[in-house]
Design an enzyme around this catalytic site. Structure first.
Site, PDB file in Angstrom:
ATOM      1  N   CYS A 197      38.767  36.726  40.490  1.00  0.00           N
ATOM      2  CA  CYS A 197      38.357  36.450  39.119  1.00  0.00           C
ATOM      3  C   CYS A 197      38.770  35.047  38.702  1.00  0.00           C
ATOM      4  O   CYS A 197      39.962  34.771  38.607  1.00  0.00           O
ATOM      5  CB  CYS A 197      38.972  37.463  38.160  1.00  0.00           C
ATOM      6  SG  CYS A 197      38.424  39.135  38.468  1.00  0.00           S
ATOM      7  N   CYS A 219      34.513  44.279  38.442  1.00  0.00           N
ATOM      8  CA  CYS A 219      35.232  45.016  39.473  1.00  0.00           C
ATOM      9  C   CYS A 219      34.709  44.513  40.817  1.00  0.00           C
ATOM     10  O   CYS A 219      33.824  43.664  40.856  1.00  0.00           O
ATOM     11  CB  CYS A 219      35.119  46.534  39.311  1.00  0.00           C
ATOM     12  SG  CYS A 219      33.479  47.245  39.486  1.00  0.00           S
ATOM     13  N   CYS A 259      39.474  43.433  40.514  1.00  0.00           N
ATOM     14  CA  CYS A 259      38.635  42.497  41.275  1.00  0.00           C
ATOM     15  C   CYS A 259      39.494  41.611  42.158  1.00  0.00           C
ATOM     16  O   CYS A 259      39.022  40.626  42.709  1.00  0.00           O
ATOM     17  CB  CYS A 259      37.741  41.669  40.362  1.00  0.00           C
ATOM     18  SG  CYS A 259      38.595  40.517  39.300  1.00  0.00           S
TER      19      CYS A 259
END
Length: 138
Positions: free
Chosen positions: A89, A11, A85
């Site tokens: 990512c 996250c 996120c």
């Protein structure tokens, strides 16, 4: 996937959702699954309401600290579970990605964090069952 699958929870701040998920997976799966967590922009410390909510269930995540997300952490994980996120990512072939849309507990009190915690626990139990089946199927 090796005999011990690895799961990475991601996250933004690595202070709430991903830490609770990692805490549940470590607690419920023991050493049968390698557990990692990271954030695209890690906070200075773990969300105190998340620590309190987990402690209510006998799981201590207070010693954890937010960690920066690295490409190596993603590349060496069998399953990457993102929890908001953003575009940070990294994506690698051969890695299984899941996105768990969960509210961000940042700035919320423990009363607001409990339902998020409980939803994470349900998803972790399902994940353990799924990963257990895939390991025994080989």
């Amino acid at each position: 996937m090796s005999d011990t699958p690895s799961v990475l929870f991601v996250c933004v701040h690595n202070a709430g959702r991903s830490q609770m998920a990692a805490g549940f997976l470590s607690h419920l799966a023991g050493d049968t699954i390698e557990v990692r967590s990271a954030g695209s922009a890690p906070a200075d410390s773990i969300n105190s309401a998340a620590v309190e909510a987990m402690a209510e269930l006998g799981i201590d995540i207070s010693a954890q600290s937010p960690k920066i997300l690295t490409p190596v952490a993603v590349e060496t994980s069998d399953v990457v579970i993102t929890m908001g996120c953003g575009d940070a990512c990294p994506v690698f072939p051969g890695v299984s990605y899941r996105d768990w849309a969960l509210p961000d507990p940042a700035g919320k009190g423990v009363e607001a964090v409990r339902p998020i915690r409980d939803e994470i626990k349900t998803r972790i139990e399902d994940l353990i069952a799924e990963l257990s089946q895939s390991v025994t199927a080989r």
